[in-house]
Design a protein around this motif. Structure first.
Motif, PDB file in Angstrom:
ATOM      1  N   THR A 136       0.842  -1.208   0.000  1.00 21.81           N
ATOM      2  CA  THR A 136       0.000   0.000   0.000  1.00 21.81           C
ATOM      3  C   THR A 136       0.872   1.251   0.000  1.00 21.81           C
ATOM      4  OG1 THR A 136      -1.790  -1.155   1.118  1.00 21.81           O
ATOM      5  CG2 THR A 136      -1.808   1.244   1.251  1.00 21.81           C
ATOM      6  N   THR A 137       1.926   1.246   0.797  1.00 28.14           N
ATOM      7  CA  THR A 137       2.865   2.373   0.838  1.00 28.14           C
ATOM      8  C   THR A 137       3.454   2.641  -0.538  1.00 28.14           C
ATOM      9  OG1 THR A 137       3.441   1.984   3.152  1.00 28.14           O
ATOM     10  CG2 THR A 137       5.058   3.171   1.825  1.00 28.14           C
ATOM     11  N   LEU A 138       3.839   1.583  -1.232  1.00 23.95           N
ATOM     12  CA  LEU A 138       4.441   1.743  -2.565  1.00 23.95           C
ATOM     13  C   LEU A 138       3.402   2.193  -3.589  1.00 23.95           C
ATOM     14  CD1 LEU A 138       6.766  -1.372  -2.391  1.00 23.95           C
ATOM     15  CD2 LEU A 138       7.456   1.036  -2.242  1.00 23.95           C
ATOM     16  N   HIS A 139       2.168   1.717  -3.460  1.00 22.22           N
ATOM     17  CA  HIS A 139       1.095   2.182  -4.358  1.00 22.22           C
ATOM     18  C   HIS A 139       0.862   3.678  -4.178  1.00 22.22           C
ATOM     19  CE1 HIS A 139      -0.914  -2.039  -4.785  1.00 22.22           C
ATOM     20  NE2 HIS A 139       0.131  -1.905  -5.556  1.00 22.22           N
ATOM     21  N   ARG A 140       0.825   4.119  -2.929  1.00 19.65           N
ATOM     22  CA  ARG A 140       0.609   5.545  -2.657  1.00 19.65           C
ATOM     23  C   ARG A 140       1.740   6.396  -3.235  1.00 19.65           C
ATOM     24  NH1 ARG A 140      -1.203   4.625   3.447  1.00 19.65           N
ATOM     25  NH2 ARG A 140      -3.389   4.159   3.067  1.00 19.65           N
ATOM     26  N   ALA A 141       2.924   5.799  -3.358  1.00 23.80           N
ATOM     27  CA  ALA A 141       4.074   6.527  -3.909  1.00 23.80           C
ATOM     28  C   ALA A 141       4.089   6.481  -5.435  1.00 23.80           C
ATOM     29  CB  ALA A 141       5.372   5.949  -3.352  1.00 23.80           C
ATOM     30  N   GLY A 142       3.105   5.806  -6.017  1.00 26.92           N
ATOM     31  CA  GLY A 142       3.008   5.796  -7.472  1.00 26.92           C
ATOM     32  C   GLY A 142       3.312   4.471  -8.147  1.00 26.92           C
ATOM     33  N   ALA A 143       3.576   3.418  -7.376  1.00 28.17           N
ATOM     34  CA  ALA A 143       3.845   2.111  -7.980  1.00 28.17           C
ATOM     35  C   ALA A 143       2.585   1.594  -8.669  1.00 28.17           C
ATOM     36  CB  ALA A 143       4.301   1.114  -6.924  1.00 28.17           C
ATOM     37  N   ASP A 144       2.779   0.955  -9.796  1.00 29.27           N
ATOM     38  CA  ASP A 144       1.687   0.392 -10.587  1.00 29.27           C
ATOM     39  C   ASP A 144       1.037  -0.771  -9.835  1.00 29.27           C
ATOM     40  OD1 ASP A 144       0.016  -0.776 -12.472  1.00 29.27           O
ATOM     41  OD2 ASP A 144       1.517  -0.777 -14.055  1.00 29.27           O
ATOM     42  N   ARG A 145      -0.263  -0.695  -9.629  1.00 31.42           N
ATOM     43  CA  ARG A 145      -0.977  -1.741  -8.891  1.00 31.42           C
ATOM     44  C   ARG A 145      -0.902  -3.092  -9.591  1.00 31.42           C
ATOM     45  NH1 ARG A 145      -3.911   0.166  -4.673  1.00 31.42           N
ATOM     46  NH2 ARG A 145      -4.238   2.403  -4.629  1.00 31.42           N
ATOM     47  N   ALA A 146      -0.732  -3.094 -10.894  1.00 31.26           N
ATOM     48  CA  ALA A 146      -0.665  -4.363 -11.632  1.00 31.26           C
ATOM     49  C   ALA A 146       0.530  -5.199 -11.177  1.00 31.26           C
ATOM     50  CB  ALA A 146      -0.569  -4.101 -13.130  1.00 31.26           C
ATOM     51  N   HIS A 147       1.575  -4.537 -10.683  1.00 31.03           N
ATOM     52  CA  HIS A 147       2.768  -5.270 -10.259  1.00 31.03           C
ATOM     53  C   HIS A 147       2.555  -6.022  -8.953  1.00 31.03           C
ATOM     54  CE1 HIS A 147       4.939  -3.630 -13.530  1.00 31.03           C
ATOM     55  NE2 HIS A 147       4.906  -2.393 -13.080  1.00 31.03           N
ATOM     56  N   SER A 148       1.478  -5.723  -8.242  1.00 35.00           N
ATOM     57  CA  SER A 148       1.236  -6.418  -6.984  1.00 35.00           C
ATOM     58  C   SER A 148       0.070  -7.404  -7.088  1.00 35.00           C
ATOM     59  CB  SER A 148       0.975  -5.419  -5.862  1.00 35.00           C
ATOM     60  OG  SER A 148      -0.155  -4.634  -6.151  1.00 35.00           O
ATOM     61  N   ALA A 149      -0.458  -7.580  -8.283  1.00 32.27           N
ATOM     62  CA  ALA A 149      -1.547  -8.539  -8.462  1.00 32.27           C
ATOM     63  C   ALA A 149      -0.979  -9.953  -8.399  1.00 32.27           C
ATOM     64  CB  ALA A 149      -2.230  -8.306  -9.805  1.00 32.27           C
ATOM     65  N   GLY A 150      -1.684 -10.818  -7.721  1.00 34.40           N
ATOM     66  CA  GLY A 150      -1.236 -12.205  -7.609  1.00 34.40           C
ATOM     67  C   GLY A 150      -0.102 -12.355  -6.610  1.00 34.40           C
ATOM     68  N   VAL A 151       0.664 -13.429  -6.788  1.00 33.61           N
ATOM     69  CA  VAL A 151       1.778 -13.712  -5.890  1.00 33.61           C
ATOM     70  C   VAL A 151       2.922 -12.754  -6.194  1.00 33.61           C
ATOM     71  CG1 VAL A 151       3.488 -15.435  -5.209  1.00 33.61           C
ATOM     72  CG2 VAL A 151       1.122 -16.126  -5.617  1.00 33.61           C
ATOM     73  N   LEU A 152       3.454 -12.156  -5.150  1.00 31.04           N
ATOM     74  CA  LEU A 152       4.577 -11.225  -5.296  1.00 31.04           C
ATOM     75  C   LEU A 152       5.868 -12.029  -5.373  1.00 31.04           C
ATOM     76  CD1 LEU A 152       3.360  -8.717  -2.614  1.00 31.04           C
ATOM     77  CD2 LEU A 152       3.598  -8.217  -5.040  1.00 31.04           C
ATOM     78  N   ASP A 153       6.500 -12.012  -6.529  1.00 28.95           N
ATOM     79  CA  ASP A 153       7.803 -12.663  -6.672  1.00 28.95           C
ATOM     80  C   ASP A 153       8.865 -11.569  -6.780  1.00 28.95           C
ATOM     81  OD1 ASP A 153       7.435 -11.637  -9.220  1.00 28.95           O
ATOM     82  OD2 ASP A 153       7.373 -13.578 -10.215  1.00 28.95           O
ATOM     83  N   ALA A 154      10.116 -11.950  -6.955  1.00 28.11           N
ATOM     84  CA  ALA A 154      11.210 -10.972  -6.998  1.00 28.11           C
ATOM     85  C   ALA A 154      10.998  -9.932  -8.095  1.00 28.11           C
ATOM     86  CB  ALA A 154      12.549 -11.683  -7.191  1.00 28.11           C
ATOM     87  N   THR A 155      10.545 -10.341  -9.262  1.00 26.60           N
ATOM     88  CA  THR A 155      10.338  -9.406 -10.364  1.00 26.60           C
ATOM     89  C   THR A 155       9.282  -8.369 -10.005  1.00 26.60           C
ATOM     90  OG1 THR A 155      10.961 -11.093 -11.962  1.00 26.60           O
ATOM     91  CG2 THR A 155       9.693  -9.222 -12.800  1.00 26.60           C
ATOM     92  N   ARG A 156       8.184  -8.813  -9.425  1.00 29.69           N
ATOM     93  CA  ARG A 156       7.118  -7.873  -9.037  1.00 29.69           C
ATOM     94  C   ARG A 156       7.579  -6.943  -7.922  1.00 29.69           C
ATOM     95  NH1 ARG A 156       1.964 -11.794  -9.763  1.00 29.69           N
ATOM     96  NH2 ARG A 156       1.489 -11.103 -11.868  1.00 29.69           N
ATOM     97  N   TRP A 157       8.330  -7.477  -6.954  1.00 33.76           N
ATOM     98  CA  TRP A 157       8.847  -6.616  -5.884  1.00 33.76           C
ATOM     99  C   TRP A 157       9.767  -5.538  -6.451  1.00 33.76           C
ATOM    100  CZ3 TRP A 157       6.909  -5.679  -1.413  1.00 33.76           C
ATOM    101  CH2 TRP A 157       6.242  -6.660  -0.698  1.00 33.76           C
ATOM    102  N   LYS A 158      10.663  -5.909  -7.361  1.00 33.50           N
ATOM    103  CA  LYS A 158      11.582  -4.936  -7.952  1.00 33.50           C
ATOM    104  C   LYS A 158      10.806  -3.837  -8.672  1.00 33.50           C
ATOM    105  CE  LYS A 158      15.458  -8.076  -8.659  1.00 33.50           C
ATOM    106  NZ  LYS A 158      16.273  -8.780  -9.678  1.00 33.50           N
TER     107      LYS A 158
END
Length: 162
Positions: A136-158
């Motif tokens: 949520t903190t990263l979304h508020r900072a402008g991170a794309d919500r699509a990157h957190s859909a599903g299981v968070l793996d290393a690529t999505r975290w980066k």
């Protein structure tokens, strides 16, 4: 790539690190090949840093059991201590280059590419309250919500942390 792409170190320094893509592009041009894409990397966080990446890291450290880490978005002494302890528990060698040693830089407790995988779980954000707060903190900072859909793996975290 620089040493910081593999370890928790400032090497090769912010100026040279910032020019590595330029170097990759120049080499590709000299070889007559297409320029290499910018690699997806973990951010380097160090004492004194502040902002949403630090706040997200603090939530993730809390999710790993470091309940004494404040979630204030400032990389202070408690955050540094938790990162250093995590590195020690996981036998992560301290990597420094000659330039940082000569400069007297103490990189103990830096949060880089060898530590992020220890605090970024491969889960859905909703499976852990502190992980969800980090996302949520990263979304508020402008991170794309699509990157957190599903299981968070290393690529999505980066991508979330970029």
């Amino acid at each position: 790539m620089g040493h910081r792409d593999f370890n928790s170190t400032e090497c090769p320094g912010d100026v040279l690190y910032g020019r590595l893509q330029e170097l990759r592009d120049a080499v590709a041009g000299a070889l007559g090949v297409a320029p290499a894409a910018r690699p997806s990397v973990w951010p380097l966080l160090r004492p004194g840093a502040a902002g949403p990446q630090v706040r997200a890291a603090q939530y993730l450290l809390r999710a790993r059991g470091f309940s004494d880490v404040p979630v204030d978005g400032v990389f202070g002494a408690d955050t540094k201590r938790a990162v250093a302890k995590l590195a020690d528990v996981h036998n992560i060698d301290k990597h420094t280059c000659a330039a940082t040693v000569r400069a007297g830089t103490d990189e103990t407790g830096y949060l880089g590419s060898d530590i992020w995988p220890l605090i970024t779980p491969k889960v859905r954000a909703s499976e852990n309250a502190d992980v969800e707060k980090a996302v949520t903190t990263l979304h508020r900072a402008g991170a794309d919500r699509a990157h957190s859909a599903g299981v968070l793996d290393a690529t999505r975290w980066k991508r979330l942390l970029a």
